[in-house]
Each structure stands twice: as C-alpha cells, then as structure tokens.
Scaffold this active site. Structure first.
Site, short mmCIF file in Angstrom:
data_model
loop_
_atom_site.label_atom_id
_atom_site.label_comp_id
_atom_site.label_asym_id
_atom_site.label_seq_id
_atom_site.Cartn_x
_atom_site.Cartn_y
_atom_site.Cartn_z
N TRP A 1 38.91 37.94 37.26
CA TRP A 1 38.07 36.75 37.50
C TRP A 1 38.83 35.48 37.21
O TRP A 1 38.69 34.47 37.91
CB TRP A 1 36.76 36.84 36.73
CG TRP A 1 35.87 37.88 37.34
CD1 TRP A 1 35.45 39.04 36.78
CD2 TRP A 1 35.31 37.87 38.67
NE1 TRP A 1 34.67 39.75 37.67
CE2 TRP A 1 34.57 39.06 38.83
CE3 TRP A 1 35.38 36.97 39.74
CZ2 TRP A 1 33.89 39.37 40.03
CZ3 TRP A 1 34.71 37.28 40.94
CH2 TRP A 1 33.98 38.47 41.05
N ASP B 1 33.75 30.49 32.14
CA ASP B 1 33.00 31.37 33.06
C ASP B 1 32.35 32.47 32.22
O ASP B 1 32.97 33.48 31.92
CB ASP B 1 33.95 31.96 34.10
CG ASP B 1 33.27 32.98 35.01
OD1 ASP B 1 32.04 33.21 34.83
OD2 ASP B 1 33.94 33.53 35.89
N LYS C 1 24.18 39.34 35.92
CA LYS C 1 24.60 40.24 34.84
C LYS C 1 23.60 40.21 33.68
O LYS C 1 23.00 41.22 33.37
CB LYS C 1 26.00 39.88 34.35
CG LYS C 1 27.13 40.40 35.23
CD LYS C 1 27.60 39.43 36.28
CE LYS C 1 28.60 40.04 37.23
NZ LYS C 1 29.64 39.10 37.65
C1 LIG Z 1 30.50 38.63 38.49
C2 LIG Z 1 31.45 37.59 38.04
C3 LIG Z 1 31.84 36.53 38.87
C4 LIG Z 1 31.39 36.41 40.30
O1 LIG Z 1 30.08 36.02 40.35
P1 LIG Z 1 29.35 35.72 41.75
O2 LIG Z 1 28.04 35.20 41.25
O3 LIG Z 1 29.26 37.01 42.48
O4 LIG Z 1 30.14 34.70 42.47
C5 LIG Z 1 32.70 35.57 38.37
N1 LIG Z 1 33.15 35.66 37.12
C6 LIG Z 1 32.81 36.68 36.29
C7 LIG Z 1 33.35 36.70 34.91
C8 LIG Z 1 31.95 37.66 36.74
O5 LIG Z 1 31.59 38.66 35.92
#
Ligand SMILES: *Cc1c(COP(=O)(O)O)cnc(C)c1O
Length: 360
Positions: free
Chosen positions: A102, A172, A196
């Site tokens: 990521w 993030d 999540k």
């Molecule tokens: C799932 C995830 C993403 C991507 O998220 P989307 O909402 O599908 O764009 C980005 N960063 C992390 C750490 C993730 O777990």
C-alpha cells in the site's frame, strides 16, 4: 441461517448486531416510513444520521475540535492523489515511507504530482520489518510525511508514530483505524477506506487538521479538494448516505463494547492467541519481525505450499472463509478486524491444529 467466520481483508466482517439493526430498520427507519437509502441527503433524517456518526467517531477517537471529519467516496486509493494535491502547496516535495504494497501504491500516485523522497524502505527485507527510525532520511522542508501504519497485505504494523518536527504527518489507517486508541493530535491527516474497520465499501474517511485546508493546487478537481467537502459538511454532492448510516451503527456498537481501549484489549488477545499458536507450531510460520506484527492482518505460510489448496478447501467446508493470502505474496492471511469475534480465532486455531496433525 448459518453465518460463517469471515477472515476477508476487505470488504470485511461487520458486527452481527449492526447488520440485524440495519435489517430491522431497512424498510422503515425509525418511523420515517422509508429506508435510509431512499432519503434525500438534504432531509433532516440524513443530516441527523451524519451528525451523530461524526460525533460518535469524534468521541471514540477523541478527535480535537481543530480537526475536520470528512465522509467521501473513491476509497483510500483516491486519497493517494488527493493528498499531494491538497498538501503540496508551494513546496513540491513530500516524504514517503515504503513498508509494503500500500505504501508503494501511495508513492506511485504521489509521483504524478510531487518530488517524492522515499525516506526509508523495507523492500529489501521483503517488507517483513519496519526500518529503524534513526535511519530515516527525512527532509525538514517536505510538505508532509506519509506512512502506512498497518500494511494490510504484509501484516506489518507500527506501534509508534514518527516524529516529524512540524512536518504534517499523513497516515493511511485503512486497516488499523478504530482497532486501538491513537493520539489524533500527532497527525495532520488520517484517512481510511471504510471496508475494513468502519463499515461497508463505498465510504472513505478523512480526518484533517483544519489549518491544512484551503491550499489545494489550482488544478485540483473540486471533489478532491478537502475544503470543498469540509465547507459543505460532506454534502457538496450526493454522499454515500447508506454507508455513513452503517458506519454510524458500527461507531455505536464500538462505544457499547467499551470504546477503543476495550477494543485494543480484545484485539491484542485475539492476535496473541493466533501468533502464539503459529510460533509454537512447526507447520505454520509468520515472517514478520515480532515487534511489528499486525493486530489486524495475520499472514502465515504452511510448511509445504502444495498443501495450500487443501487447507483452503477444508477451511471453506467448515465456514472459515477468505483465508487465501494476497495474490502478490501467496500463502494465507487471516484478517481479524474488530468485527471478527474471538470465537473465530478459536475455531481457526482448532482447524489449523487438525490440518497440521493430518498433514505433517
Ligand atoms: C484496503 C487498503 C487500501 C485501498 O483502499 P480502497 O478503499 O480500496 O481504495 C489502501 N490502503 C490500505 C492500507 C488498505 O488496507
């Protein structure tokens, strides 16, 4: 009805109580005579749902008043572009830490706009660790420092925050938000896709310190300028109303569990059980350095990868779903977010024991 244990990395398990309440309110929300999905986003009902969701989130995370809470769409991935567009200002350069898949995606997107300095990377270590902070090559004049507190694919989590000496810290938190308390005041921006630990896919959360608003580059699409969204209470255009409603139910559920201190205890207990079993077994292994093992995403491998298919098939048959590791790393991964009950961990370990005994 037979509910399985869902170990999916995202969209992930939701609390059963939340789904039941949504089911009960599906056709007629609290006497309004219609579903939340059918309500105008300008209606007093939706405004109330948004205000309550925001307040409950502020309570849970102790978000200071000088931070705005934004409900957006486009996923965390859209924020990979929104971050440089909103924060670069006249600086041009931004610092990024590379601890996994990521991080890499965030870096790749930022390079379209910014002079990206990768201050530290664990790629040479196959992303199984976090580079020691004193080795980071920080730029005191960077517009911001971006990192990924929990790498969902590699299962690597920071249990400390980088010290940035005034450079805004951008995190993030897609797969760690609400799993334990964090000191929001240490961050310039926290963002997360909802699917999540917050609610259903389709909602993205941004928590931004208000002094960072209003500096977006001229070419920034209106919808990506956080100030537009903040000035319009997340209703500049039609927001993902039903997803915010469900997130609001999740926030109330978290409060009922005792808030984030209680969730941390539960999450630590769940993770320790699973890592403890993996470490004690000579059939399963987790590659991540012990101090940085994720509380939310637990990757593991079998002693013999030829058995992966049989392991997954047997798990499916007894209702242990979505244990396949990410396609980029293989093996297995159990995502054990807030809504995954402790019983799921116990059932998984029992299955792992049985499978190891039969195949060792
Ligand atoms: C799932 C995830 C993403 C991507 O998220 P989307 O909402 O599908 O764009 C980005 N960063 C992390 C750490 C993730 O777990």
């Amino acid at each position: 009805m037979a509910r399985v244990h869902n170990f999916c990395a995202g969209p992930a398990a939701l609390p059963l109580e939340v789904l039941e309440q949504a089911q009960q309110e599906m056709l007629d929300w609290q006497g309004a005579g219609l579903s939340v999905m059918e309500m105008s986003h300008r209606s007093p009902e939706i405004v109330k749902i948004f205000e309550e969701a925001e307040q409950d989130l502020r309570d849970l995370m102790a978000i200071p008043d000088d931070y705005a809470v934004l409900f957006l769409q486009g996923g965390a991935s859209t924020q990979f572009s929104a971050i440089p567009l909103n924060l670069l200002g006249d600086k041009g350069a931004a610092d990024y830490v590379n601890t996994g898949q990521w991080s890499k995606k965030a870096i790749k997107e930022a390079k379209r706009y910014a002079d990206v300095n990768v201050v530290a990377s664990s790629e040479d270590d196959n992303f199984a660790s976090i580079p020691a902070f004193d080795s980071w090559n920080l730029n005191a004049d960077a517009a911001y420092l971006h990192y990924t507190p929990n790498e969902t694919i590699g299962g690597v989590e920071f249990f400390w925050e980088p010290e940035t000496q005034g450079v805004p810290l951008v995190a993030d938190m897609s797969s760690t938000i609400l799993s334990r308390p964090v000191d929001v005041s240490k961050f310039g921006v926290i963002y997360a896709g909802a699917q999540k630990n917050i609610g259903p896919a389709g909602l993205t959360l941004v928590i931004v310190r208000k002094d960072l608003l209003g500096n977006a580059a001229d070419a920034t699409p209106t919808m990506l300028d956080w100030k537009t969204i903040a000035d319009n209470d997340s209703m500049y255009n039609t927001p993902p109303t039903y997803a915010v409603y469900l997130a609001g139910l999740v926030f109330k559920w978290l409060k009922k569990q005792g808030g984030l201190d209680a969730m941390e205890q539960i999450n630590r207990r769940k993770a320790e059980k699973l890592y403890g079993y993996i470490d004690a077994s000579d059939f399963y292994a987790n590659p991540v350095e012990i101090a940085s093992r994720s509380l939310m995403n637990v990757p593991f491998t079998l002693a013999n990868a030829d058995l992966d298919k049989a392991f997954l098939k047997g798990a499916d048959e007894i209702g242990l779903l979505n244990l396949k590791g990410h396609r980029s790393v293989g093996g297995m991964r159990a995502s054990i977010y807030n809504a995954v009950p402790e019983q799921a961990i116990d059932d998984l370990i029992a299955y792992m024991q049985k499978f190891a005994a039969e195949n060792a």
